[in-house]
Scaffold this active site. Structure first.
Site, PDB file in Angstrom:
ATOM      1  N   HIS A   1      34.987  42.669  36.737  1.00 47.92           N
ATOM      2  CA  HIS A   1      34.092  42.323  37.838  1.00 47.92           C
ATOM      3  C   HIS A   1      33.132  43.479  38.094  1.00 47.92           C
ATOM      4  O   HIS A   1      33.478  44.642  37.886  1.00 47.92           O
ATOM      5  CB  HIS A   1      34.869  42.088  39.142  1.00 47.92           C
ATOM      6  CG  HIS A   1      35.735  40.872  39.104  1.00 47.92           C
ATOM      7  ND1 HIS A   1      35.231  39.592  39.114  1.00 47.92           N
ATOM      8  CD2 HIS A   1      37.081  40.733  39.068  1.00 47.92           C
ATOM      9  CE1 HIS A   1      36.225  38.720  39.090  1.00 47.92           C
ATOM     10  NE2 HIS A   1      37.366  39.388  39.048  1.00 47.92           N
TER      11      HIS A   1
ATOM     12  N   GLU B   1      33.749  40.453  45.162  1.00 45.48           N
ATOM     13  CA  GLU B   1      34.393  40.427  43.847  1.00 45.48           C
ATOM     14  C   GLU B   1      33.630  39.534  42.878  1.00 45.48           C
ATOM     15  O   GLU B   1      33.394  39.890  41.726  1.00 45.48           O
ATOM     16  CB  GLU B   1      35.836  39.923  43.996  1.00 45.48           C
ATOM     17  CG  GLU B   1      36.622  39.948  42.703  1.00 45.48           C
ATOM     18  CD  GLU B   1      38.005  39.338  42.876  1.00 45.48           C
ATOM     19  OE1 GLU B   1      38.982  40.040  42.624  1.00 45.48           O
ATOM     20  OE2 GLU B   1      38.096  38.167  43.279  1.00 45.48           O
TER      21      GLU B   1
ATOM     22  N   HIS C   1      34.952  51.666  35.866  1.00 46.68           N
ATOM     23  CA  HIS C   1      35.284  51.548  34.445  1.00 46.68           C
ATOM     24  C   HIS C   1      36.761  51.799  34.166  1.00 46.68           C
ATOM     25  O   HIS C   1      37.126  52.336  33.116  1.00 46.68           O
ATOM     26  CB  HIS C   1      34.391  52.456  33.589  1.00 46.68           C
ATOM     27  CG  HIS C   1      32.987  51.932  33.474  1.00 46.68           C
ATOM     28  ND1 HIS C   1      32.081  52.028  34.503  1.00 46.68           N
ATOM     29  CD2 HIS C   1      32.359  51.277  32.492  1.00 46.68           C
ATOM     30  CE1 HIS C   1      30.951  51.462  34.139  1.00 46.68           C
ATOM     31  NE2 HIS C   1      31.090  50.995  32.915  1.00 46.68           N
TER      32      HIS C   1
ATOM     33  N   HIS D   1      40.668  43.762  35.626  1.00 45.57           N
ATOM     34  CA  HIS D   1      41.969  43.498  36.232  1.00 45.57           C
ATOM     35  C   HIS D   1      42.536  42.192  35.706  1.00 45.57           C
ATOM     36  O   HIS D   1      41.880  41.426  35.015  1.00 45.57           O
ATOM     37  CB  HIS D   1      41.898  43.506  37.768  1.00 45.57           C
ATOM     38  CG  HIS D   1      41.388  42.246  38.378  1.00 45.57           C
ATOM     39  ND1 HIS D   1      41.814  41.771  39.594  1.00 45.57           N
ATOM     40  CD2 HIS D   1      40.473  41.345  37.934  1.00 45.57           C
ATOM     41  CE1 HIS D   1      41.179  40.646  39.885  1.00 45.57           C
ATOM     42  NE2 HIS D   1      40.366  40.365  38.909  1.00 45.57           N
TER      43      HIS D   1
ATOM     44  N   HIS E   1      40.043  40.564  32.726  1.00 46.69           N
ATOM     45  CA  HIS E   1      38.608  40.272  32.825  1.00 46.69           C
ATOM     46  C   HIS E   1      38.010  41.299  33.767  1.00 46.69           C
ATOM     47  O   HIS E   1      38.728  42.049  34.420  1.00 46.69           O
ATOM     48  CB  HIS E   1      38.381  38.847  33.339  1.00 46.69           C
ATOM     49  CG  HIS E   1      38.967  38.606  34.695  1.00 46.69           C
ATOM     50  ND1 HIS E   1      40.277  38.253  34.886  1.00 46.69           N
ATOM     51  CD2 HIS E   1      38.429  38.716  35.936  1.00 46.69           C
ATOM     52  CE1 HIS E   1      40.523  38.131  36.176  1.00 46.69           C
ATOM     53  NE2 HIS E   1      39.418  38.416  36.852  1.00 46.69           N
TER      54      HIS E   1
HETATM   55 NI    NI Z   1      39.219  38.637  38.861  1.00 40.65          NI
END
Ligand code: NI
Length: 131
Positions: A40, A119, A76, A13, A38
């Site tokens: 998570h 997260e 993904h 995201h 990036h």
């Molecule tokens: Ni983030």
């Protein structure tokens, strides 16, 4: 009695709002505004209450519903490409509420109690529905 199950998915995201200038986006979202995005490894905790006898049946059905409704949708993937995020940023707050909104109407034989989303190591978001 409540049952909590843990699920995981990986997604990319970028925190960005089209209504803010580039400088404002940078100031508000910091390194999470990086244009390349990036990823998570999200951890999702789903807590349900059930009156049914036999927690295995509750867990099996919950696993199936979360798998179809949440994991298949986000794992993904780029969260910013999800239609639900067309008009809101992909913050943990918005994600945990979206997961609640997706799951709540789909559960049968159990009532959604709480959704938690981890997260990062230090960021945990929780939603228990409307007050
Ligand atoms: Ni983030």
């Amino acid at each position: 009695m409540t049952i909590t199950r843990r699920y995981r998915f990986c997604a990319a995201h970028r925190l960005h709002s089209d209504s803010l200038s580039a400088e404002e986006n940078q100031r508000v979202f910091g390194k999470c505004n990086n244009p390349n995005g990036h990823g998570h490894n999200y951890v999702v905790f789903v807590t349900v209450t059930s009156d049914e006898v036999g927690e295995m049946a509750v867990i099996e059905r919950l696993d199936q519903t979360v798998g179809e409704t949440v994991l298949a949708r986000f794992d993904h993937q780029d969260l910013n490409s999800d239609p639900a995020f067309a008009n809101r940023t992909t913050t943990g707050e918005n994600l945990v509420k979206l997961i609640w909104d997706l799951l709540a109407p789909k559960l049968s034989g159990a009532r959604l109690n709480k959704v938690g989303v981890v997260e990062t190591r230090d960021n945990y978001f929780e939603y228990v529905g409307e007050a």
